[in-house]
Design a protein around this motif. Sequence first.
Motif, PDB file in Angstrom:
ATOM      1  N   UNK A   1      28.339  52.341  14.431  1.00  0.00           N
ATOM      2  CA  UNK A   1      28.846  52.657  13.231  1.00  0.00           C
ATOM      3  C   UNK A   1      29.455  51.197  12.153  1.00  0.00           C
ATOM      4  N   UNK A   2      29.061  51.615  10.565  1.00  0.00           N
ATOM      5  CA  UNK A   2      29.545  50.689   9.893  1.00  0.00           C
ATOM      6  C   UNK A   2      29.794  51.819   8.501  1.00  0.00           C
ATOM      7  N   UNK A   3      31.103  51.497   8.508  1.00  0.00           N
ATOM      8  CA  UNK A   3      31.359  51.977   6.942  1.00  0.00           C
ATOM      9  C   UNK A   3      30.916  51.006   5.654  1.00  0.00           C
ATOM     10  N   UNK A   4      29.905  52.841   4.867  1.00  0.00           N
ATOM     11  CA  UNK A   4      29.022  52.337   3.496  1.00  0.00           C
ATOM     12  C   UNK A   4      29.949  51.135   2.271  1.00  0.00           C
ATOM     13  N   UNK A   5      28.624  50.210   2.053  1.00  0.00           N
ATOM     14  CA  UNK A   5      29.224  50.101   0.607  1.00  0.00           C
ATOM     15  C   UNK A   5      27.505  50.333  -0.547  1.00  0.00           C
ATOM     16  N   UNK A   6      27.868  50.429  -1.492  1.00  0.00           N
ATOM     17  CA  UNK A   6      27.207  50.608  -2.379  1.00  0.00           C
ATOM     18  C   UNK A   6      25.507  49.833  -2.323  1.00  0.00           C
ATOM     19  N   UNK A   7      24.565  50.596  -2.101  1.00  0.00           N
ATOM     20  CA  UNK A   7      22.632  50.476  -2.121  1.00  0.00           C
ATOM     21  C   UNK A   7      22.025  50.887  -2.628  1.00  0.00           C
TER      22      UNK A   7
END
Length: 378
Positions: free
Chosen positions: A350-356
């Motif tokens: 998984x990955x840490x999310x960033x604003x999208x």
Amino acid sequence: MSFYSLHQWFASVGVPPSVLNHNTWVYQVFAVVFLTLLVSYIAGLVFDRLCRFASNSVNLWDDVLLESARKPVRVLIWLIGILWAAQIAHTASEAEVFQFIDPIRRVGVIVVITWFLFGLAKRFELALQSPGRVKEPLDATTASAIGKLLRASIIITATLVILQNLGFSISGVLAFGGVGGIAVGFAAKDLLANFFGGLAVYMDRPFVVGDWVRSPDKNIEGTVEHIGWRLTRIRTFDQRPLYVPNATFSTISLENPSRMTHRRIQETIGVRYEDIAQVRNIVDSVKCMLVDHTEIDDKQTLIVNLNQFGDSSVNLMVYTFTKTTIWVKYHEVKQDVLLKIAEIIEQHGASIAFPTTTLHVASLPEQFAQAGMLQNKV
């Protein structure tokens, strides 16, 4: 000083010449002064030897007692010797200069005793703070409060005793002090408020010297350096001294971060929505990591859970406490925890999310749709 000089001096203060013709008392005075010098010298030698013995003993109070008594005892020897010599001269003459021998003797003895007790209280205060001399040393604030109260009591008692020996009525002095205290109280109400504020700080001990304090009501934050009877000196974190009247502490809320038992880590970490299937495994792995971490106290509240669905991420709440309360080390532990959480997320694919932002278009105008079809054919 020669006998001729002594004759001149006593003649100048009114001693009759007939008395000066008999030099027996002069020899007596000389003998008393010489004996005083000898006794003072012997006392110094005795104190030196006693101090050497005391320094080798495990008892704390013999050192304190001897160091406090050394100078006052020698001064007392000289006071008694000089006044004894003056008494001999007074017996041989009726000079008015010697009529104050008794008051001087009484007041002098009281002053010397006060000096001894004052020094004893000061050394007692220092000894109570020394970890090498007492098994359970007191903190600087408590020791300072005890020392100040002892010294104030000694000075007040000595003053009253001296006034009594000089012929003043203590009851009259106390009555005058009671009446005058009312006027002084109105004139110096702020000073008295600070005094009683300092007394409350000493009794309640919301903080001591060396504590980090801050107030949500006032712009006060820093390390306590000194607690006086009127002012408390606080060193702010930009190294500026801040002087706070003690009365302030009775009207504000005060926080003492130095007395915290743990420091809290509270973070919200977002994971991408496309990784939501891995959230349960990530949560379990992060929780196991925190339980096994040597700097995390797992006996305190420990929470790792899915907390909310955010605009562009699935938010996980991490809530735990470190064992250390030291500011610098706390941030080192927090950094280690956050980096390990990032590694766990990566290990689960998984990955840490960033604003999208995702834009869904229901339909396109005809010209845009034709342009898109042409591009597809090309």
